[in-house]
Design an enzyme around this catalytic site. Structure first.
Site, mmCIF file in Angstrom:
data_model
loop_
_atom_site.group_PDB
_atom_site.id
_atom_site.type_symbol
_atom_site.label_atom_id
_atom_site.label_comp_id
_atom_site.label_asym_id
_atom_site.label_seq_id
_atom_site.Cartn_x
_atom_site.Cartn_y
_atom_site.Cartn_z
ATOM 1 N N SER A 14 0.790 -1.087 0.171
ATOM 2 C CA SER A 14 -0.167 0.093 0.124
ATOM 3 C C SER A 14 0.887 1.168 -0.135
ATOM 4 C CB SER A 14 -1.087 0.045 1.034
ATOM 5 O OG SER A 14 -0.183 -0.176 2.149
ATOM 6 N N ILE A 17 8.447 0.673 -0.266
ATOM 7 C CA ILE A 17 9.056 -0.057 -1.089
ATOM 8 C C ILE A 17 8.141 -1.133 -1.845
ATOM 9 C CG2 ILE A 17 10.898 -1.951 -0.975
ATOM 10 C CD1 ILE A 17 12.092 -0.527 1.440
ATOM 11 N N GLY A 18 7.093 -1.634 -1.086
ATOM 12 C CA GLY A 18 6.214 -2.604 -1.754
ATOM 13 C C GLY A 18 5.593 -2.019 -2.881
ATOM 14 N N LYS A 37 -2.761 -4.261 5.148
ATOM 15 C CA LYS A 37 -3.995 -4.234 5.646
ATOM 16 C C LYS A 37 -4.723 -2.770 5.845
ATOM 17 C CE LYS A 37 -3.505 -4.826 10.095
ATOM 18 N NZ LYS A 37 -2.637 -5.026 11.585
ATOM 19 N N TYR A 167 14.320 -7.521 16.904
ATOM 20 C CA TYR A 167 14.041 -7.275 15.557
ATOM 21 C C TYR A 167 14.956 -8.143 14.744
ATOM 22 C CZ TYR A 167 14.226 -4.352 11.266
ATOM 23 O OH TYR A 167 14.247 -3.962 9.949
#
Length: 276
Positions: A14, A17-18, A37, A167
């Site tokens: 959304s 990077i994606g 989401k 992380y």
């Protein structure tokens, strides 16, 4: 080889990077499944699955916006089913969605720990498992299937763990999926690789971290262009790699990396994590 008519299932597409990877593929006329989401705009974190779909279609692709919680098996299986109904299959999975908390052990609540492992490790594994039958079918049809995970090269140096153990473990869990799945899926002719930036990347999420100088970052397009090179490579020979964006681009003849600088002419970038 290009991505025309290929179907990409991209998690967390959304924004950031994606979305950049999606738009690069869309320029070839690819089909993009936006598995994320966000359906309602957030003033601090712009971008929804619907605004992403509009940008992807404006770039020349076809978009399917599917609200998806990649931690939830039923949600992911439903998204895969919608992708198959809309586009007939899935050729490429991009495991991009990720949760981050650069916190010490005392400062990492278990709720945050669970979120990072749920999104990063479980989400990557689950999406890969759910897409696998479609990727096998893609291989049998000679459509050059790929899994690309946005995760770092594996390194057992304490330096990469000591300040944010949770992380690091969560990101390395994604990379371990690449390591194992590349070998597991090789007999099927499915490529599995990871891609990671050398420098910090200017995204809306990064801007929410205090003290980050965005002017010393690179744009998401450097990862989009690097991802494109991987996803158009021969799946039977390009697998099991942990690519670094600028190294890959350089090896493929891209000499003008300044085009990816937030501030052209920058020489001292903020380094990303996990790159020695």
């Amino acid at each position: 080889m290009n991505l025309n008519g290929k179907t990409l299932f991209i998690t967390g597409a959304s924004r950031g990077i994606g979305l950049a990877i999606a738009k690069r593929a869309a320029r070839d006329g690819a089909n993009i499944v936006i598995a994320a989401k966000t359906t309602e705009a957030n003033p601090k974190l712009p971008g929804t699955i619907h605004t992403a779909a509009a940008e992807i279609e404006a770039a020349g692709g076809k978009a399917l916006a599917v609200q998806t919680d990649i931690r939830d098996e039923a949600s992911v299986l439903a998204a895969v089913e919608q992708a198959v109904q809309a586009f007939g299959g899935i050729d490429i999975l991009v495991n991009n969605a990720s949760a981050i908390s650069l916190t010490s052990t005392p400062d990492t609540p278990m709720k945050r720990f669970d979120l990072m492992f749920g999104v990063n490790v479980r989400g990557t594994y689950l999406c890969t498992q759910a897409c696998l039958p479609q990727l096998i079918a893609s291989a049998k049809a000679g459509r050059n299937p790929h899994v690309l995970t946005m995760s770092p090269p594996l390194s057992m140096k304490p330096h990469w763990f000591q300040n944010h153990v949770a992380y690091t473990m969560a990101k390395y869990g994604m990379s371990e999926c690449t390591l194992g799945h590349a070998a597991e899926f090789k007999p099927h002719g499915i490529a599995v690789n990871s891609l990671w930036p050398r420098t910090a990347i200017a995204t809306a999420a990064l801007q929410m971290i205090p003290g980050v100088d965005i002017a010393r970052c690179r744009k998401p397009e450097i990862l989009a262009d690097a991802a494109y090179l991987i996803l158009t490579s021969d799946a039977t020979t390009t697998t099991g790699n942990f690519f670094i964006d600028d190294t890959l681009l350089g090896e493929r003849g891209v000499t003008d990396l300044d085009q990816y600088s937030v501030t052209p002419g920058t020489k001292q970038f903020i380094p990303d994590f996990f790159v020695d």
